[in-house]
Design a protein around this motif. Sequence first.
Motif, PDB file in Angstrom:
ATOM      1  N   GLY A  23       3.392  25.905 -21.760  1.00 25.09           N
ATOM      2  CA  GLY A  23       2.511  24.936 -21.132  1.00 25.09           C
ATOM      3  C   GLY A  23       2.173  25.336 -19.717  1.00 25.09           C
ATOM      4  O   GLY A  23       2.418  26.479 -19.298  1.00 25.09           O
ATOM      5  N   PRO A  24       1.621  24.414 -18.924  1.00 24.73           N
ATOM      6  CA  PRO A  24       1.270  24.714 -17.536  1.00 24.73           C
ATOM      7  C   PRO A  24       2.495  25.148 -16.739  1.00 24.73           C
ATOM      8  O   PRO A  24       3.627  24.766 -17.052  1.00 24.73           O
ATOM      9  CB  PRO A  24       0.712  23.388 -17.014  1.00 24.73           C
ATOM     10  N   ALA A  25       2.260  25.930 -15.703  1.00 30.43           N
ATOM     11  CA  ALA A  25       3.362  26.487 -14.916  1.00 30.43           C
ATOM     12  C   ALA A  25       4.033  25.432 -14.048  1.00 30.43           C
ATOM     13  O   ALA A  25       3.406  24.467 -13.594  1.00 30.43           O
ATOM     14  CB  ALA A  25       2.851  27.624 -14.046  1.00 30.43           C
ATOM     15  N   LEU A  26       5.323  25.638 -13.810  1.00 26.73           N
ATOM     16  CA  LEU A  26       6.111  24.848 -12.869  1.00 26.73           C
ATOM     17  C   LEU A  26       7.047  25.805 -12.153  1.00 26.73           C
ATOM     18  O   LEU A  26       7.829  26.520 -12.796  1.00 26.73           O
ATOM     19  CB  LEU A  26       6.923  23.773 -13.586  1.00 26.73           C
ATOM     20  N   THR A  48      11.199  22.667 -19.710  1.00 28.08           N
ATOM     21  CA  THR A  48      10.621  23.752 -20.512  1.00 28.08           C
ATOM     22  C   THR A  48       9.914  23.228 -21.756  1.00 28.08           C
ATOM     23  O   THR A  48       9.092  23.929 -22.335  1.00 28.08           O
ATOM     24  CB  THR A  48      11.701  24.766 -20.913  1.00 28.08           C
ATOM     25  N   ARG A  50       7.802  20.912 -21.646  1.00 26.69           N
ATOM     26  CA  ARG A  50       6.476  20.506 -21.189  1.00 26.69           C
ATOM     27  C   ARG A  50       5.724  21.605 -20.455  1.00 26.69           C
ATOM     28  O   ARG A  50       4.496  21.599 -20.418  1.00 26.69           O
ATOM     29  CB  ARG A  50       6.599  19.311 -20.223  1.00 26.69           C
ATOM     30  N   ARG A  51       6.475  22.541 -19.840  1.00 24.74           N
ATOM     31  CA  ARG A  51       5.855  23.495 -18.933  1.00 24.74           C
ATOM     32  C   ARG A  51       6.498  24.869 -19.045  1.00 24.74           C
ATOM     33  O   ARG A  51       7.625  24.998 -19.525  1.00 24.74           O
ATOM     34  CB  ARG A  51       5.957  23.000 -17.481  1.00 24.74           C
ATOM     35  N   THR A  52       5.779  25.867 -18.567  1.00 20.36           N
ATOM     36  CA  THR A  52       6.357  27.194 -18.394  1.00 20.36           C
ATOM     37  C   THR A  52       7.058  27.198 -17.048  1.00 20.36           C
ATOM     38  O   THR A  52       6.418  27.158 -15.997  1.00 20.36           O
ATOM     39  CB  THR A  52       5.267  28.276 -18.427  1.00 20.36           C
ATOM     40  N   PHE A  92       0.258  25.891  -9.580  1.00 17.66           N
ATOM     41  CA  PHE A  92       1.496  25.317 -10.103  1.00 17.66           C
ATOM     42  C   PHE A  92       1.995  24.223  -9.166  1.00 17.66           C
ATOM     43  O   PHE A  92       1.793  24.291  -7.962  1.00 17.66           O
ATOM     44  CB  PHE A  92       2.584  26.400 -10.189  1.00 17.66           C
ATOM     45  N   THR A 227       9.562  14.287 -14.666  1.00 19.62           N
ATOM     46  CA  THR A 227       8.626  14.493 -15.772  1.00 19.62           C
ATOM     47  C   THR A 227       7.526  13.443 -15.756  1.00 19.62           C
ATOM     48  O   THR A 227       6.368  13.735 -16.081  1.00 19.62           O
ATOM     49  CB  THR A 227       9.345  14.485 -17.118  1.00 19.62           C
ATOM     50  N   LEU A 230       5.043  14.659 -13.091  1.00 22.55           N
ATOM     51  CA  LEU A 230       4.326  15.861 -13.515  1.00 22.55           C
ATOM     52  C   LEU A 230       3.352  15.552 -14.652  1.00 22.55           C
ATOM     53  O   LEU A 230       2.270  16.147 -14.723  1.00 22.55           O
ATOM     54  CB  LEU A 230       5.309  16.938 -13.968  1.00 22.55           C
ATOM     55  N   ASP A 231       3.728  14.634 -15.540  1.00 23.90           N
ATOM     56  CA  ASP A 231       2.843  14.300 -16.653  1.00 23.90           C
ATOM     57  C   ASP A 231       1.562  13.610 -16.188  1.00 23.90           C
ATOM     58  O   ASP A 231       0.565  13.590 -16.923  1.00 23.90           O
ATOM     59  CB  ASP A 231       3.571  13.392 -17.644  1.00 23.90           C
TER      60      ASP A 231
END
Length: 233
Positions: A23-26, A48, A50-52, A92, A227, A230-231
Amino acid sequence: MNDDTSGGTAPSAPLATTVAGQGPALLLAHGATGNTADNFGPIMGALTARRTVIAPDYPGSGSTPRDPHPLDLDDLADRLVAAADRAGARTFPVLAFSMGTQVAIRAAARHPERVEALVLSAGLAVAEGENRRTFEAWRAEIAAAGPPFDPPGALDHVDLLLSNDVRGDLASIDVPVLVIKTLKDELVLPGNSDELAAGIRGARIAELSTGHLIWEEDAEGWERLVTGFLDEL
């Protein structure tokens, strides 16, 4: 990154970095004397999913060797962003803990086109007053224990923490920010989170009834706040 060798300064070595998830970077920024596995391990599964997640370790922690010179906040912030470059992430958010909040704020100030949001957990702008005395006592304890230090860069990290001051960066931050205030924190006092939130335009503040080791005392609550924020991005 410090990649200008024209003046005889060698470029800083890359930070050892773990990349996991989808998913999107973090990007993660851990605390002094810690590493990404220790500081974020209990919530890593949720991140992980939800995101890279791009998880660098500072010099002298994790798998990153100590630097041969004192740590510098600008350089460390640039190296954090360089870790995202190597992972192929253009933009990010940064999830930061403790001293990592200073690294994240400086990264956002130096690379505003890259950092799209900040989550600042149990953080601070500068070590002053009671907090500075606490950090100085912490450093003295580490030094008195003598080498080998755990982690090897422990003194380097605390020295950096004692020298950092990102108060001048706060007004320049123009991205969504969540400040997570740890109400029972005796290492980084809760008032530091109030200072961060007051200094960053539009920052939101949330509270957890924990001490500094947020992942040990309320990993579920921390995960929920992180989360959820971020969501919304």
